[in-house]
Write a protein that holds these residues in place. Structure first.
Motif, PDB file in Angstrom:
ATOM      1  N   ALA A   3     -14.266   0.075   9.161  1.00 32.67           N
ATOM      2  CA  ALA A   3     -12.914   0.921   8.812  1.00 32.67           C
ATOM      3  C   ALA A   3     -12.577   2.361  10.115  1.00 32.67           C
ATOM      4  CB  ALA A   3     -12.894   2.203   7.750  1.00 32.67           C
TER       5      ALA A   3
ATOM      6  N   LEU B 230       0.998  -1.590  -0.276  1.00 33.69           N
ATOM      7  CA  LEU B 230       0.209  -0.234   0.241  1.00 33.69           C
ATOM      8  C   LEU B 230       1.211   1.454  -0.061  1.00 33.69           C
ATOM      9  CD1 LEU B 230      -2.915  -1.297   2.716  1.00 33.69           C
ATOM     10  CD2 LEU B 230      -3.140  -1.101   0.774  1.00 33.69           C
ATOM     11  N   GLU B 231      -0.027   2.613  -0.235  1.00 34.58           N
ATOM     12  CA  GLU B 231       1.114   3.113  -0.556  1.00 34.58           C
ATOM     13  C   GLU B 231       1.254   4.158   0.906  1.00 34.58           C
ATOM     14  OE1 GLU B 231       2.698   4.611  -3.364  1.00 34.58           O
ATOM     15  OE2 GLU B 231       2.537   2.919  -3.780  1.00 34.58           O
ATOM     16  N   ARG B 232      -0.079   4.417   1.703  1.00 35.08           N
ATOM     17  CA  ARG B 232      -0.688   4.942   2.812  1.00 35.08           C
ATOM     18  C   ARG B 232      -0.569   3.718   3.835  1.00 35.08           C
ATOM     19  NH1 ARG B 232      -4.674   8.407   2.808  1.00 35.08           N
ATOM     20  NH2 ARG B 232      -5.968   6.442   1.798  1.00 35.08           N
ATOM     21  N   GLU B 233      -0.024   4.283   4.731  1.00 30.03           N
ATOM     22  CA  GLU B 233      -0.417   3.320   6.633  1.00 30.03           C
ATOM     23  C   GLU B 233      -1.594   3.810   6.831  1.00 30.03           C
ATOM     24  OE1 GLU B 233       1.837   2.772  10.726  1.00 30.03           O
ATOM     25  OE2 GLU B 233       2.812   4.257   9.499  1.00 30.03           O
ATOM     26  N   ASP B 234      -2.480   5.241   6.268  1.00 32.92           N
ATOM     27  CA  ASP B 234      -3.876   4.688   6.091  1.00 32.92           C
ATOM     28  C   ASP B 234      -4.328   4.116   5.875  1.00 32.92           C
ATOM     29  OD1 ASP B 234      -3.051   7.040   8.630  1.00 32.92           O
ATOM     30  OD2 ASP B 234      -3.718   8.475   6.766  1.00 32.92           O
ATOM     31  N   ASP B 235      -4.383   3.011   4.567  1.00 31.65           N
ATOM     32  CA  ASP B 235      -4.650   2.494   4.040  1.00 31.65           C
ATOM     33  C   ASP B 235      -5.007   1.066   3.934  1.00 31.65           C
ATOM     34  OD1 ASP B 235      -4.907   4.657   1.539  1.00 31.65           O
ATOM     35  OD2 ASP B 235      -3.397   3.513   0.411  1.00 31.65           O
TER      36      ASP B 235
ATOM     37  N   ARG C  94      -9.471   2.528  12.600  1.00 28.01           N
ATOM     38  CA  ARG C  94      -8.919   4.168  12.766  1.00 28.01           C
ATOM     39  C   ARG C  94      -8.696   4.686  14.444  1.00 28.01           C
ATOM     40  NH1 ARG C  94     -11.072   5.175   7.928  1.00 28.01           N
ATOM     41  NH2 ARG C  94     -12.723   5.518   8.267  1.00 28.01           N
TER      42      ARG C  94
ATOM     43  N   ASP D 294      -6.385   0.756   7.765  1.00 32.57           N
ATOM     44  CA  ASP D 294      -7.778   0.096   8.074  1.00 32.57           C
ATOM     45  C   ASP D 294      -9.046   0.156   7.019  1.00 32.57           C
ATOM     46  OD1 ASP D 294      -6.852   1.754  10.096  1.00 32.57           O
ATOM     47  OD2 ASP D 294      -7.109   3.272   9.814  1.00 32.57           O
ATOM     48  N   ALA D 295      -8.536   0.118   5.771  1.00 31.32           N
ATOM     49  CA  ALA D 295      -9.591  -0.066   4.902  1.00 31.32           C
ATOM     50  C   ALA D 295      -9.414  -1.498   4.893  1.00 31.32           C
ATOM     51  CB  ALA D 295      -9.357   0.244   3.220  1.00 31.32           C
ATOM     52  N   VAL D 296      -7.787  -1.896   4.601  1.00 35.92           N
ATOM     53  CA  VAL D 296      -7.500  -3.509   4.649  1.00 35.92           C
ATOM     54  C   VAL D 296      -8.171  -4.542   5.807  1.00 35.92           C
ATOM     55  CG1 VAL D 296      -5.665  -5.247   4.478  1.00 35.92           C
ATOM     56  CG2 VAL D 296      -4.920  -2.860   3.312  1.00 35.92           C
TER      57      VAL D 296
END
Length: 136
Positions: free
Chosen positions: A123, A22-27, A127, A29-31
């Protein structure tokens, strides 16, 4: 992370499953909401199929087998297909048939919207948990 480190991580993690970068660590949560919680969603749908089959008069063992085999076959087809799930769904839905009637019922009940809301709720909870753990 260097290319060598990434390759090493893929070798290790690839031994037990598929890797996804993933590009962003914030992603994450979606995973977590889709993949981490996803098995429970599948089991929930299997439960519903089994319940419906039993309410329609099938034995519990037959209902269980039908639900599992249906999921396994659909997942296998989707994994091998190049078309999106929407196209696959259309191909197995005869106009005026039983599947179309069932899907119309689900659309009337906004089942897809409910699933999307549920995943978004997961998600959001991911978070929140990340924020809580990050404070410690």
């Amino acid at each position: 992370m260097t290319a060598a480190e990434r390759a090493a991580a893929e070798r290790v993690l690839g031994a037990v499953g598929t890797t996804l970068w993933l590009e962003r660590e914030d992603d994450l949560d979606a995973v977590t909401a889709v993949s981490g919680s996803g098995p429970a969603y599948v089991f929930y749908f299997i439960e519903a199929l089994e319940r419906a089959a039993c309410e329609l008069g099938l034995r519990a063992d037959a209902a269980h087998k039908l639900a599992l085999e249906t999921f396994a076959g659909a997942v296998k087809l989707a994994a091998q297909a190049t078309e999106p799930p929407e196209t696959l769904r259309g191909r197995v839905t005869s106009k005026g048939g039983t599947t179309e009637r069932a899907l119309q019922s689900m659309e009337a009940d906004r089942v897809k919207d409910a699933i999307v809301r549920a995943v978004k709720a997961a998600a959001e909870r991911s978070r929140e948990l990340g924020d809580e753990l990050g404070r410690d």
